[in-house]
Write a protein that holds these residues in place. Structure first.
Motif, PDB file in Angstrom:
ATOM      1  N   ARG B 206      63.651  26.684  78.004  1.00 23.14           N
ATOM      2  CA  ARG B 206      64.414  25.904  78.819  1.00 23.14           C
ATOM      3  C   ARG B 206      64.624  26.459  80.207  1.00 23.14           C
ATOM      4  N   THR B 231      59.236  26.363  73.231  1.00 22.32           N
ATOM      5  CA  THR B 231      60.647  26.411  72.218  1.00 22.32           C
ATOM      6  C   THR B 231      60.939  25.159  71.696  1.00 22.32           C
ATOM      7  N   VAL B 246      56.638  26.959  68.969  1.00 19.86           N
ATOM      8  CA  VAL B 246      56.482  28.074  68.343  1.00 19.86           C
ATOM      9  C   VAL B 246      57.920  28.342  67.471  1.00 19.86           C
ATOM     10  N   THR B 249      60.485  26.490  62.618  1.00 21.62           N
ATOM     11  CA  THR B 249      60.088  24.888  62.555  1.00 21.62           C
ATOM     12  C   THR B 249      58.578  24.372  63.063  1.00 21.62           C
ATOM     13  N   SER B 264      65.021  32.422  75.465  1.00 20.22           N
ATOM     14  CA  SER B 264      66.245  33.300  75.344  1.00 20.22           C
ATOM     15  C   SER B 264      65.694  34.121  74.107  1.00 20.22           C
ATOM     16  N   GLN B 268      65.239  31.761  65.550  1.00 21.49           N
ATOM     17  CA  GLN B 268      64.229  30.790  65.052  1.00 21.49           C
ATOM     18  C   GLN B 268      63.004  30.881  66.028  1.00 21.49           C
ATOM     19  N   ASN B 283      63.043  36.723  81.876  1.00 17.20           N
ATOM     20  CA  ASN B 283      64.138  36.170  81.795  1.00 17.20           C
ATOM     21  C   ASN B 283      65.138  36.714  82.749  1.00 17.20           C
TER      22      ASN B 283
HETATM   23  C1  LIG Z   1      67.114  24.991  61.729  1.00 17.27           C
HETATM   24  C2  LIG Z   1      66.533  25.318  63.297  1.00 17.27           C
HETATM   25  C3  LIG Z   1      65.270  25.511  63.450  1.00 17.27           C
HETATM   26  C4  LIG Z   1      65.015  25.717  64.693  1.00 17.27           C
HETATM   27  N1  LIG Z   1      63.478  26.026  64.886  1.00 17.27           N
HETATM   28  C5  LIG Z   1      63.209  26.497  66.113  1.00 17.27           C
HETATM   29  C6  LIG Z   1      61.782  26.782  66.333  1.00 17.27           C
HETATM   30  O1  LIG Z   1      60.847  26.695  65.380  1.00 17.27           O
HETATM   31  N2  LIG Z   1      61.264  27.323  67.594  1.00 17.27           N
HETATM   32  C7  LIG Z   1      62.274  27.512  68.299  1.00 17.27           C
HETATM   33  O2  LIG Z   1      61.822  27.942  69.646  1.00 17.27           O
HETATM   34  N3  LIG Z   1      63.389  27.168  68.387  1.00 17.27           N
HETATM   35  C8  LIG Z   1      63.967  26.681  67.028  1.00 17.27           C
HETATM   36  N4  LIG Z   1      65.534  26.455  66.979  1.00 17.27           N
HETATM   37  C9  LIG Z   1      66.235  26.386  68.046  1.00 17.27           C
HETATM   38  C10 LIG Z   1      66.653  27.832  68.439  1.00 17.27           C
HETATM   39  O3  LIG Z   1      67.600  28.143  67.898  1.00 17.27           O
HETATM   40  C11 LIG Z   1      66.900  27.849  70.178  1.00 17.27           C
HETATM   41  O4  LIG Z   1      68.048  26.755  70.379  1.00 17.27           O
HETATM   42  C12 LIG Z   1      65.602  27.654  71.029  1.00 17.27           C
HETATM   43  O5  LIG Z   1      64.538  28.383  70.674  1.00 17.27           O
HETATM   44  C13 LIG Z   1      66.235  28.095  72.462  1.00 17.27           C
HETATM   45  O6  LIG Z   1      65.233  27.850  73.473  1.00 17.27           O
HETATM   46  P1  LIG Z   1      64.884  28.334  74.697  1.00 17.27           P
HETATM   47  O7  LIG Z   1      65.006  29.569  74.641  1.00 17.27           O
HETATM   48  O8  LIG Z   1      64.246  27.579  75.623  1.00 17.27           O
HETATM   49  O9  LIG Z   1      66.346  27.944  75.402  1.00 17.27           O
HETATM   50  P2  LIG Z   1      67.719  28.797  75.827  1.00 17.27           P
HETATM   51  O10 LIG Z   1      68.129  29.290  74.374  1.00 17.27           O
HETATM   52  O11 LIG Z   1      68.582  27.633  76.295  1.00 17.27           O
HETATM   53  O12 LIG Z   1      67.064  29.865  76.584  1.00 17.27           O
HETATM   54  C14 LIG Z   1      67.086  29.898  77.959  1.00 17.27           C
HETATM   55  C15 LIG Z   1      66.760  31.053  78.579  1.00 17.27           C
HETATM   56  O13 LIG Z   1      66.108  30.898  79.933  1.00 17.27           O
HETATM   57  C16 LIG Z   1      66.763  31.905  80.769  1.00 17.27           C
HETATM   58  N5  LIG Z   1      66.640  31.433  82.097  1.00 17.27           N
HETATM   59  C17 LIG Z   1      67.373  30.391  82.710  1.00 17.27           C
HETATM   60  N6  LIG Z   1      66.694  30.112  83.907  1.00 17.27           N
HETATM   61  C18 LIG Z   1      65.854  31.195  84.199  1.00 17.27           C
HETATM   62  C19 LIG Z   1      65.087  31.347  85.223  1.00 17.27           C
HETATM   63  N7  LIG Z   1      64.977  30.792  86.362  1.00 17.27           N
HETATM   64  N8  LIG Z   1      64.238  32.441  85.193  1.00 17.27           N
HETATM   65  C20 LIG Z   1      64.320  33.181  84.048  1.00 17.27           C
HETATM   66  N9  LIG Z   1      64.967  32.697  82.816  1.00 17.27           N
HETATM   67  C21 LIG Z   1      65.861  31.883  82.936  1.00 17.27           C
HETATM   68  C22 LIG Z   1      68.205  32.013  80.378  1.00 17.27           C
HETATM   69  O14 LIG Z   1      68.597  33.108  80.499  1.00 17.27           O
HETATM   70  C23 LIG Z   1      67.882  31.818  78.769  1.00 17.27           C
HETATM   71  O15 LIG Z   1      68.025  32.971  78.170  1.00 17.27           O
HETATM   72  C24 LIG Z   1      65.665  26.005  65.499  1.00 17.27           C
HETATM   73  C25 LIG Z   1      67.134  25.877  65.411  1.00 17.27           C
HETATM   74  C26 LIG Z   1      67.477  25.571  64.054  1.00 17.27           C
HETATM   75  C27 LIG Z   1      69.098  25.242  63.748  1.00 17.27           C
END
Ligand SMILES: Cc1cc2nc3c(=O)[nH]c(=O)nc-3n(C[C@H](O)[C@H](O)[C@H](O)COP(=O)(O)OP(=O)(O)OC[C@H]3O[C@@H](n4cnc5c(N)ncnc54)[C@H](O)[C@@H]3O)c2cc1C
Ligand SMILES: Nc1ncnc2c1ncn2[C@@H]1O[C@H](COP(=O)(O)O)[C@@H](O)[C@H]1O
Lengths: 258, 315
Positions: B206, B231, B246, B249, B264, B268, B283
């Motif tokens: 994200r 993600t 990745v 799930t 982040s 998961q 990050n």
């Molecule tokens: C049952 C279950 C199964 C799941 N299965 C999976 C799965 O298979 N795979 C998976 O990935 N997730 C899974 N999830 C979801 C997981 O819990 C997280 O919500 C998800 O991985 C978060 O994705 P993210 O890191 O892209 O987003 P976020 O957690 O929102 O992280 C975004 C990160 O980007 C950083 N950021 C923002 N802007 C910038 C920038 N300009 N430059 C650098 N860094 C920046 C932030 O500091 C933050 O750390 C599952 C959840 C549940 C409940």
């Protein structure tokens, strides 16, 4: 259309959870929250119900506690809830959970049963399919899009390489992914109304089951040990001063990628 | 020990998980395979090469296979009495495992990363809390023991076996549970190497900010001959297809190098990539959990670091 949605109250994932040292079971506080994953199933249910002047019943198994999580779900717009809460249930595995949920759902005469693909805390990912089998229902699983077709439901089912369009007649079970819909936020009115909605709390006996059929005794598996995994050694951290990309280039060279 | 492995077909052969599970099953004795869906000589040959001696084949035509597969497997299990029945992480594997468990009234243990069949009762290991802890669970019920195994827990190995004996799996009676039909199938092909086989993976989360910003991830991947991962947050948001996800799930990957951009490092996500040899993370939040597993952590903005990296690599 009458819709039953399987939802779970779980310890707030934002706070670290603890395991009972003896049974290795998760210790559940009084004020558990709605599993975020369930909001998608609730939203799908509400949309199907709104389009058919139907109703939505929540079905949950686990300690009722303060019912905080269930009220969150009712505040989104579900009509009522059935929470099977009984000390005998502690330690139930997926199959026992499915049997209890199926027993509760059987009494509702639902056209559609909705579940998440996996829960945040248990993530066995098999409870919905077990419920479907116990109720002799077709299961439209891993749905990333759901629509009613008149006498049935059509979904887009996530596959490892793309998606399939799959259809089944009612009554049917659907398991939905977190990408299926954008869940609504509860309105102030919704939150107020949720306080007076009916939450039935049957015991195991009320469902025609005995204590030895559920909980640890009724489950065919038992956790024997929780141990630390081999840890990854800590790496280096650099704060970008405009040149940090060079550290990446160096790491790629070292890994012989470039 | 008699072991039955669940398999289905993919455009490139038997499901990858079935070949991994055969490696484990072979260690325990003569494995047989339950295959649901359309088969081919090439698929039978591949299963044989990985050690299967018998394949029980169930044609499922346009029906969603799990309900009839579970019914057929139940009949087969009654006849053959395997002690262990292994499933992979794919949707149909999981659907069938759940249904079979309910039908037979036996437990299923999911998310296994290892199985110790030398112990009585058989003990299964799971990872929890993003892979920081291991949980050992034993079956207290009688056989068959059903286990759903996480990807890449065992290493698929060809042993050059002959083509297996292929027999028709027990026929099933039609019932309401079997009424789900597949109307259309869609492949969402992605360019470049396959995520699960790639030596290098560039993944975005994200923190990339917007779907159009994924382009730089793709360009970086192109330059490095890498696959693109993501993600669940960005898959659910519709930025990229699920086939790129990745994690718990999604896919489990173990590349030589994994570059996590704007991710982040949720538990998961970590379980799907933490076994990569080298992890590089970018990050802007120095507290991000991804830094806990990163060999090189860059605290910085992806919009600054990635364009410079691409330039330095001379796209
Ligand atoms: C049952 C279950 C199964 C799941 N299965 C999976 C799965 O298979 N795979 C998976 O990935 N997730 C899974 N999830 C979801 C997981 O819990 C997280 O919500 C998800 O991985 C978060 O994705 P993210 O890191 O892209 O987003 P976020 O957690 O929102 O992280 C975004 C990160 O980007 C950083 N950021 C923002 N802007 C910038 C920038 N300009 N430059 C650098 N860094 C920046 C932030 O500091 C933050 O750390 C599952 C959840 C549940 C409940
Ligand atoms: N105790 C429970 N109460 C209600 N629903 C549940 C329960 N456990 C599992 N479910 C349902 O089954 C889905 C998958 O859960 P799991 O098999 O635990 O990963 C969840 O998203 C819920 O919809």
């Amino acid at each position: 259309m009458k819709i039953a949605v399987c939802v779970k109250q779980i310890p707030d994932p934002a706070t670290p959870y603890s395991l009972d040292p003896e049974t290795h079971l998760v210790q559940r506080p009084e004020d558990q929250v709605l599993d975020d994953t369930d909001r998608y199933g609730i939203e799908v249910a509400l949309q199907l119900a709104e389009a058919s002047e139907g109703s939505v019943v929540l079905v949950s198994m686990g300690p009722a506690g303060t019912l905080q999580g269930i009220r969150q779900a009712l505040a989104m717009g579900a009509d009522e809830a059935v929470v099977v809460s009984d000390p005998a249930l502690r330690g139930s595995d997926a199959l026992v959970t499915a049997r209890v949920l199926a027993a509760a759902i059987r009494r509702l005469d639902a056209d559609v049963v909705i579940a998440g693909t996996e829960s945040t805390d248990g993530y066995s990912g098999v409870v919905p399919q077990q419920v479907a089998e116990l109720l002799d229902l077709p299961a439209l699983t891993f749905a990333r899009k759901v629509e009613a077709t008149g006498d049935g439901i059509r979904i887009e089912r996530q596959t490892t390489t793309g998606y399939d369009v799959v259809e089944a007649p009612l009554p049917v079970l659907i398991s939905v992914t977190a990408g299926a819909v954008e869940p609504r936020y509860p309105t102030f009115k919704g939150i107020m109304q949720a306080k007076s909605k009916t939450v039935e709390q049957p015991t195991v006996a009320d469902l025609g089951m005995t204590p030895d059929e559920v909980g640890l005794d009724g489950s065919g598996q038992r956790v024997i040990e929780v141990r630390p995994a081999p840890a990854r050694s800590a790496g280096t951290k650099v704060v970008d001063d405009g040149e940090a990309h060079l550290a990446i280039v160096e790491a790629l060279e070292k890994a012989k990628v470039i | 020990m008699k072991t039955l492995v669940f398999a289905e077909g993919t455009p490139t052969g038997p499901s990858a998980s079935s070949l991994e599970l055969l490696a484990k099953a072979r260690e325990l004795g003569d494995p047989s395979v339950f295959f649901a869906g359309e088969g081919s000589d090439a698929i039978w040959a591949a299963l044989g090469a990985h050690g299967a001696t018998t394949v029980h084949h169930l044609e499922t035509a346009d029906s969603l296979p799990a309900a009839s597969a579970a019914a057929s497997m139940a009949a087969l299990i009654e006849a053959e009495a395997p002690e262990l029945v292994l499933f992979g992480p794919n949707p149909t594997d999981r659907d069938t495992a759940g249904r079979l468990s309910a039908r037979l009234g036996v437990p299923v243990i999911s998310n296994a990363v290892d199985i110790d069949a030398s112990k009585t009762p058989i003990t299964v290991t799971n990872e929890i809390l993003g892979g920081t802890k291991l949980v050992d669970t034993e079956f207290t019920a009688g056989s068959p023991h059903l286990v759903v195994v996480r990807p890449k827990s065992f290493i698929a190995t060809e042993v050059g076996g002959e083509a297996p004996t292929v027999t028709a799996a027990p026929a099933t009676e039609d019932g309401p549970a079997m009424s789900a039909r597949v109307i259309e199938r869609h492949e969402e092909a992605s360019a470049g190497p396959k995520l699960t086989e790639a030596d290098v993976i560039v993944s975005g989360g994200r923190g990339m900010g917007a779907p159009e910003n994924f382009e730089i991830i793709e360009r970086l991947a192109g330059r490095l001959g890498a696959a693109v991962g993501a993600t669940r947050a960005v898959v659910d948001a519709g930025w990229v297809p699920y086939s790129m996800q990745v994690g718990q799930t999604g896919k489990t990957v173990k590349p030589n190098v994994y570059i996590a951009c704007g991710i982040s490092g949720a538990m998961q996500h970590l379980v799907g990539m933490k076994d990569s040899s080298v992890i590089i993370a970018v990050n802007k939040d120095e507290e991000a959990p991804i830094f806990g597993v990163a060999d090189l952590g860059v605290v910085g903005d992806v919009h600054n670091v990635l364009p410079k990296l691409l330039e330095a690599l001379g796209e």
